[in-house]
Structures are given as structure tokens and as C-alpha cells.
Design a protein around this motif. Structure first.
Motif, PDB file in Angstrom:
ATOM      1  N   VAL A  33      33.269  -4.177 -17.936  1.00 27.01           N
ATOM      2  CA  VAL A  33      33.743  -2.863 -17.511  1.00 27.01           C
ATOM      3  C   VAL A  33      34.778  -3.080 -16.411  1.00 27.01           C
ATOM      4  N   CYS A  34      36.014  -2.614 -16.651  1.00 24.76           N
ATOM      5  CA  CYS A  34      37.107  -2.783 -15.688  1.00 24.76           C
ATOM      6  C   CYS A  34      37.891  -1.488 -15.557  1.00 24.76           C
ATOM      7  N   ASN A  35      38.405  -1.248 -14.365  1.00 23.25           N
ATOM      8  CA  ASN A  35      39.351  -0.155 -14.165  1.00 23.25           C
ATOM      9  C   ASN A  35      40.742  -0.670 -14.488  1.00 23.25           C
ATOM     10  N   GLY A  36      41.586   0.234 -14.941  1.00 24.59           N
ATOM     11  CA  GLY A  36      42.947  -0.156 -15.256  1.00 24.59           C
ATOM     12  C   GLY A  36      43.862   1.042 -15.252  1.00 24.59           C
ATOM     13  N   ARG A  37      45.135   0.757 -15.438  1.00 24.47           N
ATOM     14  CA  ARG A  37      46.118   1.836 -15.536  1.00 24.47           C
ATOM     15  C   ARG A  37      47.007   1.580 -16.739  1.00 24.47           C
ATOM     16  N   VAL A  38      47.436   2.648 -17.357  1.00 18.75           N
ATOM     17  CA  VAL A  38      48.313   2.566 -18.525  1.00 18.75           C
ATOM     18  C   VAL A  38      49.699   2.154 -18.054  1.00 18.75           C
ATOM     19  N   VAL A  39      50.228   1.076 -18.648  1.00 14.64           N
ATOM     20  CA  VAL A  39      51.571   0.615 -18.291  1.00 14.64           C
ATOM     21  C   VAL A  39      52.567   0.795 -19.438  1.00 14.64           C
ATOM     22  N   ARG A  40      52.041   1.017 -20.660  1.00 20.04           N
ATOM     23  CA  ARG A  40      52.940   1.144 -21.817  1.00 20.04           C
ATOM     24  C   ARG A  40      52.227   1.938 -22.900  1.00 20.04           C
ATOM     25  N   VAL A  41      52.972   2.806 -23.591  1.00 17.95           N
ATOM     26  CA  VAL A  41      52.453   3.530 -24.741  1.00 17.95           C
ATOM     27  C   VAL A  41      53.510   3.491 -25.831  1.00 17.95           C
ATOM     28  N   ASP A  42      53.143   2.953 -26.992  1.00 17.17           N
ATOM     29  CA  ASP A  42      54.043   2.913 -28.143  1.00 17.17           C
ATOM     30  C   ASP A  42      53.393   3.674 -29.290  1.00 17.17           C
ATOM     31  N   ARG A  43      54.186   4.423 -30.015  1.00 16.94           N
ATOM     32  CA  ARG A  43      53.697   5.160 -31.178  1.00 16.94           C
ATOM     33  C   ARG A  43      53.769   4.241 -32.390  1.00 16.94           C
ATOM     34  N   ASN A  44      52.673   4.221 -33.197  1.00 18.62           N
ATOM     35  CA  ASN A  44      52.618   3.424 -34.422  1.00 18.62           C
ATOM     36  C   ASN A  44      52.017   4.308 -35.505  1.00 18.62           C
ATOM     37  N   GLY A  45      52.868   5.069 -36.190  1.00 16.81           N
ATOM     38  CA  GLY A  45      52.377   6.011 -37.195  1.00 16.81           C
ATOM     39  C   GLY A  45      51.570   7.106 -36.524  1.00 16.81           C
ATOM     40  N   ASP A  46      50.326   7.278 -36.981  1.00 15.45           N
ATOM     41  CA  ASP A  46      49.444   8.304 -36.413  1.00 15.45           C
ATOM     42  C   ASP A  46      48.724   7.825 -35.163  1.00 15.45           C
ATOM     43  N   HIS A  47      48.914   6.573 -34.784  1.00 13.52           N
ATOM     44  CA  HIS A  47      48.175   5.989 -33.667  1.00 13.52           C
ATOM     45  C   HIS A  47      49.103   5.650 -32.502  1.00 13.52           C
ATOM     46  N   HIS A  48      48.487   5.407 -31.350  1.00 12.50           N
ATOM     47  CA  HIS A  48      49.189   4.976 -30.149  1.00 12.50           C
ATOM     48  C   HIS A  48      48.700   3.576 -29.794  1.00 12.50           C
ATOM     49  N   VAL A  49      49.610   2.686 -29.461  1.00  9.98           N
ATOM     50  CA  VAL A  49      49.266   1.374 -28.925  1.00  9.98           C
ATOM     51  C   VAL A  49      49.484   1.462 -27.424  1.00  9.98           C
ATOM     52  N   VAL A  50      48.398   1.235 -26.676  1.00  7.71           N
ATOM     53  CA  VAL A  50      48.394   1.477 -25.235  1.00  7.71           C
ATOM     54  C   VAL A  50      48.184   0.161 -24.494  1.00  7.71           C
ATOM     55  N   GLY A  51      49.114  -0.192 -23.617  1.00  8.66           N
ATOM     56  CA  GLY A  51      48.995  -1.384 -22.782  1.00  8.66           C
ATOM     57  C   GLY A  51      48.322  -1.021 -21.469  1.00  8.66           C
ATOM     58  N   ILE A  52      47.234  -1.729 -21.133  1.00  9.06           N
ATOM     59  CA  ILE A  52      46.463  -1.470 -19.921  1.00  9.06           C
ATOM     60  C   ILE A  52      46.563  -2.675 -18.993  1.00  9.06           C
ATOM     61  N   GLU A  53      46.858  -2.425 -17.735  1.00  9.41           N
ATOM     62  CA  GLU A  53      46.808  -3.465 -16.703  1.00  9.41           C
ATOM     63  C   GLU A  53      45.535  -3.233 -15.893  1.00  9.41           C
ATOM     64  N   PHE A  54      44.663  -4.258 -15.826  1.00  5.33           N
ATOM     65  CA  PHE A  54      43.439  -4.127 -15.050  1.00  5.33           C
ATOM     66  C   PHE A  54      43.797  -4.063 -13.572  1.00  5.33           C
ATOM     67  N   THR A  55      43.135  -3.152 -12.861  1.00  6.52           N
ATOM     68  CA  THR A  55      43.413  -2.986 -11.433  1.00  6.52           C
ATOM     69  C   THR A  55      42.260  -3.433 -10.572  1.00  6.52           C
ATOM     70  N   ALA A  56      41.028  -3.291 -11.056  1.00  8.19           N
ATOM     71  CA  ALA A  56      39.831  -3.703 -10.297  1.00  8.19           C
ATOM     72  C   ALA A  56      38.615  -3.555 -11.193  1.00  8.19           C
ATOM     73  N   ASP A  57      37.555  -4.267 -10.848  1.00  9.44           N
ATOM     74  CA  ASP A  57      36.305  -4.098 -11.569  1.00  9.44           C
ATOM     75  C   ASP A  57      35.747  -2.718 -11.282  1.00  9.44           C
ATOM     76  N   ALA A  58      35.171  -2.109 -12.294  1.00  9.94           N
ATOM     77  CA  ALA A  58      34.520  -0.811 -12.103  1.00  9.94           C
ATOM     78  C   ALA A  58      33.237  -1.025 -11.317  1.00  9.94           C
ATOM     79  N   SER A  59      32.861  -0.026 -10.558  1.00 11.23           N
ATOM     80  CA  SER A  59      31.620  -0.158  -9.791  1.00 11.23           C
ATOM     81  C   SER A  59      30.509   0.639 -10.414  1.00 11.23           C
TER      82      SER A  59
END
Length: 97
Positions: free
Chosen positions: A71-97
Motif C-alpha cells: 500500500v503506497c501513496n502516489g500522485r498521477v503524473v501522466r494520463v494517456d487515452r487508449n481506446g475506452d481505457h486510460h493508462v495512468v502513470g503514478i509516482e509513489f510519494t510515501a508509504d500509506a499509513s
């Protein structure tokens, strides 16, 4: 499979596993497909739209009861559309508590 990319500090592990994502601003929980993972982040495929900067908690269940889920916290750094779906790039920022 490991993928080396000069833009990245870490190698990425190609994955094909289910993950859960919670939006931290409204606690909405979504089921997504994780397609790669590294120590610094991951890529997800999902139907729901995300925007760069969205803060998320990413959870990956373990196949073994002896290994705790990731379980990790992160933020979205990139979103690409691929047909009906989204490819989402996540950068981890810290472990979730």
C-alpha cells in the motif's frame, strides 16, 4: 520482464495484476489493472478518468497470507487515452499509513 528506460532511475517490472486505488480527496475506491511496477511508481489501466496531480492510495493484494499487501501513496503524473481505457502513470510519494 524488466524494462530499462533512460528517462527512469529504476527498472520497471512488467505486471498484469489487479490493484485497488483510492482517491484521497473523496475516498472513492476503484479496481484497476496494474501493468508495470518499479520502486518509484507504477502504471495502471482503468476506465475512470484521472488528472495529473490527483493524490491516490494504491493497494496491491499479496498472493500469500504471509506477505502483507503493498500500500503506497502516489500522485498521477501522466494520463494517456487508449481506446475506452486510460493508462495512468503514478509516482509513489510515501508509504500509506
Amino acid at each position: 520482464m524488466l524494462v530499462d528506460d533512460e528517462r527512469r532511475r529504476f527498472l520497471r517490472l512488467t505486471a498484469d495484476t489487479e490493484a485497488n486505488v483510492k482517491r484521497l480527496n473523496d475516498s472513492e475506491m476503484l479496481s484497476v489493472r496494474m501493468i508495470d511496477l518499479s520502486p518509484s511508481g507504477c502504471a495502471l489501466v482503468c476506465d475512470a478518468p484521472f488528472a495529473p496531480g490527483d493524490q491516490l492510495e494504491v493497494g496491491i493484494s499479496s498472493p500469500s497470507e504471509r506477505i502483507a499487501p503493498l500500500v503506497c501513496n502516489g500522485r498521477v503524473v501522466r494520463v494517456d487515452r487508449n481506446g475506452d481505457h486510460h493508462v495512468v502513470g503514478i509516482e509513489f510519494t510515501a508509504d500509506a499509513s
